[in-house]
Design a protein around this motif. Structure first.
Motif, PDB file in Angstrom:
ATOM      1  N   GLY A   1       0.757  -1.157  -0.004  1.00  0.00           N
ATOM      2  CA  GLY A   1      -0.019   0.059  -0.100  1.00  0.00           C
ATOM      3  C   GLY A   1       0.912   1.272   0.184  1.00  0.00           C
ATOM      4  O   GLY A   1       0.099   2.312   0.043  1.00  0.00           O
ATOM      5  N   MET A   2       2.088   0.952  -0.257  1.00  0.00           N
ATOM      6  CA  MET A   2       2.986   2.575  -0.232  1.00  0.00           C
ATOM      7  C   MET A   2       3.621   2.443  -1.512  1.00  0.00           C
ATOM      8  O   MET A   2       3.964   1.611  -2.268  1.00  0.00           O
ATOM      9  CB  MET A   2       4.299   2.092   0.782  1.00  0.00           C
ATOM     10  N   ALA A   3       3.801   3.965  -1.760  1.00  0.00           N
ATOM     11  CA  ALA A   3       4.554   4.144  -3.145  1.00  0.00           C
ATOM     12  C   ALA A   3       5.981   4.185  -2.544  1.00  0.00           C
ATOM     13  O   ALA A   3       6.627   4.684  -1.679  1.00  0.00           O
ATOM     14  CB  ALA A   3       4.379   5.609  -3.506  1.00  0.00           C
ATOM     15  N   VAL A   4       6.734   3.273  -3.219  1.00  0.00           N
ATOM     16  CA  VAL A   4       8.113   3.006  -2.958  1.00  0.00           C
ATOM     17  C   VAL A   4       9.021   3.474  -4.208  1.00  0.00           C
ATOM     18  O   VAL A   4       8.697   3.110  -5.434  1.00  0.00           O
ATOM     19  CB  VAL A   4       8.605   1.737  -2.444  1.00  0.00           C
TER      20      VAL A   4
ATOM     21  N   ALA B   1       0.236   5.102   1.607  1.00  0.00           N
ATOM     22  CA  ALA B   1      -1.077   5.572   0.999  1.00  0.00           C
ATOM     23  C   ALA B   1      -2.041   5.967   2.257  1.00  0.00           C
ATOM     24  O   ALA B   1      -2.690   6.967   2.311  1.00  0.00           O
ATOM     25  CB  ALA B   1      -1.764   4.483   0.442  1.00  0.00           C
ATOM     26  N   ASP B   2      -2.083   5.112   3.190  1.00  0.00           N
ATOM     27  CA  ASP B   2      -3.156   5.389   4.330  1.00  0.00           C
ATOM     28  C   ASP B   2      -2.601   5.115   5.895  1.00  0.00           C
ATOM     29  O   ASP B   2      -2.089   5.915   6.279  1.00  0.00           O
ATOM     30  CB  ASP B   2      -4.167   4.567   4.069  1.00  0.00           C
ATOM     31  N   ASP B   3      -2.828   3.815   6.372  1.00  0.00           N
ATOM     32  CA  ASP B   3      -2.043   3.562   7.414  1.00  0.00           C
ATOM     33  C   ASP B   3      -1.074   2.458   7.339  1.00  0.00           C
ATOM     34  O   ASP B   3      -0.544   2.464   6.377  1.00  0.00           O
ATOM     35  CB  ASP B   3      -3.480   3.019   8.341  1.00  0.00           C
TER      36      ASP B   3
ATOM     37  N   ARG C   1       2.279   5.365  10.709  1.00  0.00           N
ATOM     38  CA  ARG C   1       2.295   5.986  11.973  1.00  0.00           C
ATOM     39  C   ARG C   1       3.753   6.265  12.480  1.00  0.00           C
ATOM     40  O   ARG C   1       3.680   7.281  13.273  1.00  0.00           O
ATOM     41  CB  ARG C   1       2.099   4.512  12.940  1.00  0.00           C
ATOM     42  N   PHE C   2       4.721   6.092  11.971  1.00  0.00           N
ATOM     43  CA  PHE C   2       5.836   6.458  11.803  1.00  0.00           C
ATOM     44  C   PHE C   2       5.990   8.099  11.694  1.00  0.00           C
ATOM     45  O   PHE C   2       6.326   8.962  12.503  1.00  0.00           O
ATOM     46  CB  PHE C   2       7.230   5.896  11.204  1.00  0.00           C
ATOM     47  N   LEU C   3       5.138   8.494  10.681  1.00  0.00           N
ATOM     48  CA  LEU C   3       5.243   9.752  10.276  1.00  0.00           C
ATOM     49  C   LEU C   3       4.289  10.544  11.268  1.00  0.00           C
ATOM     50  O   LEU C   3       4.608  11.734  11.546  1.00  0.00           O
ATOM     51  CB  LEU C   3       4.530   9.627   8.720  1.00  0.00           C
TER      52      LEU C   3
END
Lengths: 130, 130
Positions: free
Chosen positions: A38-41, A57-59, A64-66
């Motif tokens: 779910g992440m853009a890498v 993208a979402d969770d 959570r780190f951000l």
């Protein structure tokens, strides 16, 4: 067993903009892009390694780190040619593991994370290419 | 102008213990030790770069970082053969600089830091060897 610097994982809310800045500053062009978990890498090539920009993208853990820390360095990855032996050694040294066994990471590589409480607050990833 | 990974700066309250752990885990022996700016600084050799363990004696930026964030990755350093050109380029790109001019860093190298507000929260150090 070899061990070398591989990449620096960076949490960001805007991977495209950061990739542009890093390309201009560091001669580090985007060499690989994918959606993973779910992440853009984005992997940016640098002499001797990569920057890995992680834009959630979402969770999930990077979101959570951000929320907790804001954008910045998330982990350091070391490349090994034998990730099983590297994890076995970590167990022998008494280091806590996040991943007891290697799992599929970005770019299709086998990866495993060590727990930062055992490594001076540094989240370390082992990665085996191929 | 060349640009390559050089080292990862790590803030720690116990550099001797962390050096021992990293040597055992990563085949990264201490290759250089010095006292710099009131800190115990240890460079650990790794294929393709270094870990720089920063253990502050009392106060200063690393002690404040430890108070705020706890131990962990403090900065990423990129090696260049022309630090003046690298800073000039950073100015052209519109990046805020911590150091307008190179200054003497650990190991006698010329160093200059970019401001993390311009680089996605990553504190970047340029370092020129020799």
């Amino acid at each position: 067993m070899t061990m070398a610097f591989d990449h620096l994982g960076i949490a960001t809310t805007d991977g495209a903009a950061l990739a542009e800045t890093f390309a201009a500053l560091f001669d580090a062009p985007v060499v690989h892009e994918e959606t993973f978990d779910g992440m853009a890498v984005r992997f940016l090539g640098l002499d001797g390694g990569y920057f890995e920009l992680l834009e959630p993208a979402d969770d999930g853990p990077i979101a959570r780190f951000l929320d907790r820390n804001g954008p910045g360095i998330h982990h350091a990855a070391l490349r090994t040619d034998d990730i099983d032996a590297a994890l076995e050694r970590a167990r022998d040294v008494g280091v806590d593991l996040v991943d007891e066994e290697p799992r599929a990471g970005a770019w299709g590589h086998d990866v495993a994370f060590l727990h930062p409480r055992s490594t001076g607050g540094v989240l370390v990833e082992y990665v085996q290419h191929e």
